[in-house]
Write a protein that holds these residues in place. Sequence first.
Motif, short mmCIF file in Angstrom:
data_model
loop_
_atom_site.label_atom_id
_atom_site.label_comp_id
_atom_site.label_asym_id
_atom_site.label_seq_id
_atom_site.Cartn_x
_atom_site.Cartn_y
_atom_site.Cartn_z
N ALA A 57 0.88 -1.18 -0.01
CA ALA A 57 0.03 0.13 0.06
C ALA A 57 0.89 1.31 0.03
CB ALA A 57 -0.88 0.15 1.26
N ARG A 58 1.96 1.34 -0.98
CA ARG A 58 3.01 2.33 -0.79
C ARG A 58 2.05 3.73 -1.34
NH1 ARG A 58 4.68 -1.71 -4.05
NH2 ARG A 58 4.39 -1.53 -6.38
N GLU A 59 1.36 3.33 -2.15
CA GLU A 59 0.52 4.70 -2.66
C GLU A 59 -0.17 5.40 -1.91
OE1 GLU A 59 -0.29 1.59 -3.50
OE2 GLU A 59 0.54 0.96 -5.58
N VAL A 60 -0.52 4.91 -0.57
CA VAL A 60 -1.43 5.72 0.26
C VAL A 60 -0.73 6.12 1.66
CG1 VAL A 60 -3.55 4.70 -0.77
CG2 VAL A 60 -2.29 3.66 1.09
N ARG A 61 0.67 5.85 1.43
CA ARG A 61 1.41 6.30 2.86
C ARG A 61 1.20 7.76 3.32
NH1 ARG A 61 4.37 1.89 5.10
NH2 ARG A 61 6.09 3.18 5.74
N LEU A 62 0.98 8.79 2.44
CA LEU A 62 1.00 10.09 2.62
C LEU A 62 -0.63 10.45 3.23
CD1 LEU A 62 2.11 12.78 2.97
CD2 LEU A 62 1.72 13.57 0.67
N ARG A 63 -1.40 9.82 2.31
CA ARG A 63 -2.91 10.04 2.71
C ARG A 63 -3.07 9.35 4.12
NH1 ARG A 63 -7.17 6.12 -0.32
NH2 ARG A 63 -6.53 7.35 -2.23
N ASN A 64 -2.48 8.39 4.33
CA ASN A 64 -2.89 7.82 5.96
C ASN A 64 -2.07 8.51 6.90
OD1 ASN A 64 -3.96 5.63 4.79
ND2 ASN A 64 -2.40 4.34 4.65
N ALA A 65 -0.93 9.06 6.45
CA ALA A 65 -0.41 9.89 7.42
C ALA A 65 -0.79 11.26 7.77
CB ALA A 65 1.00 10.31 6.99
N LEU A 66 -1.66 11.88 6.83
CA LEU A 66 -2.37 13.17 7.15
C LEU A 66 -3.87 13.01 7.82
CD1 LEU A 66 -1.39 14.85 3.65
CD2 LEU A 66 -0.54 15.16 5.71
N ALA A 67 -4.35 11.61 7.62
CA ALA A 67 -5.46 11.33 8.08
C ALA A 67 -6.19 11.80 9.38
CB ALA A 67 -5.91 10.07 8.10
N ALA A 68 -5.17 11.92 10.25
CA ALA A 68 -5.48 12.48 11.81
C ALA A 68 -5.35 13.81 11.76
CB ALA A 68 -4.48 11.55 12.55
#
Length: 262
Positions: free
Chosen positions: A103-114
């Motif tokens: 899931a390398r494509e969504v690492r930034l999305r996950n980091a910003l979610a919170a």
Amino acid sequence: MGKVIAVANQKGGVGKTTTCVNLAASLAATKRKVLLIDLDPQGNATMGSGVDKYEVENTAYELLVEEKPFDDVVIRNTSGKYDLIAGNGDVTAAEIKLMEFFAREVRLRNALAAVRDEYDFIFIDCPPSLNMLTVNAMSAADSVLVPMQCEYYALEGLTALLDTIGKLAAMVNPTLAIEGILRTMYDPRNRLANDVSEQLKQHFGDKVYRTVIPRNIRLAEAPSFGAPAMYYDKSSAGAKAYLALAGEIIRRSEQQQQAMQA
């Protein structure tokens, strides 16, 4: 929830980083809470924000690869009065390391979610190439702001970029849209610039911002002083243009919110 905007163009030298730094500062000046993420290994947005890219302890690498907590990585209240996730040469290594992850494509999305709720606007300065960093930016973003010069080759590059955005939307982010097209380094005395500008308006209509960023020496000088143009010379044409753009973006965002609520 904050609006996440990737600032991207596969063609270099179009004013991408200048737009990120000065637009972030202009929106922060209107009391909006703004975050700028420097995903370009050159680290120009970091230096332009008054942060030494050679001295910074944590960068986007630590956020994406090591998954360090956001609060450990973010630099609060830079010279432009916005928060920053810094970038430097380490970010090049992040692109390589990301290839190892699921899931390398969504690492930034996950980091910003919170932290999205903490900001009104989050800008991502993308590298001038299509790589895993750009894919992460597009995956995390709601929309893409495209700075471009009004010249013939820029039109060809825009076609390629829109094709890329369409493909990425299909793969990783179905809601990704064009935020707007920004005409930069504009010289109204140049006939070709005026012709290309008219073609843009014909093809893309209200996606083209009314605000035009002029060629301006103060915009070019400001990064060497580690400050956005509005803090280097607030009376300059460049500083005024980015303040006008900030107002235009705020109005558009409010209209979009009203339309969604209706």
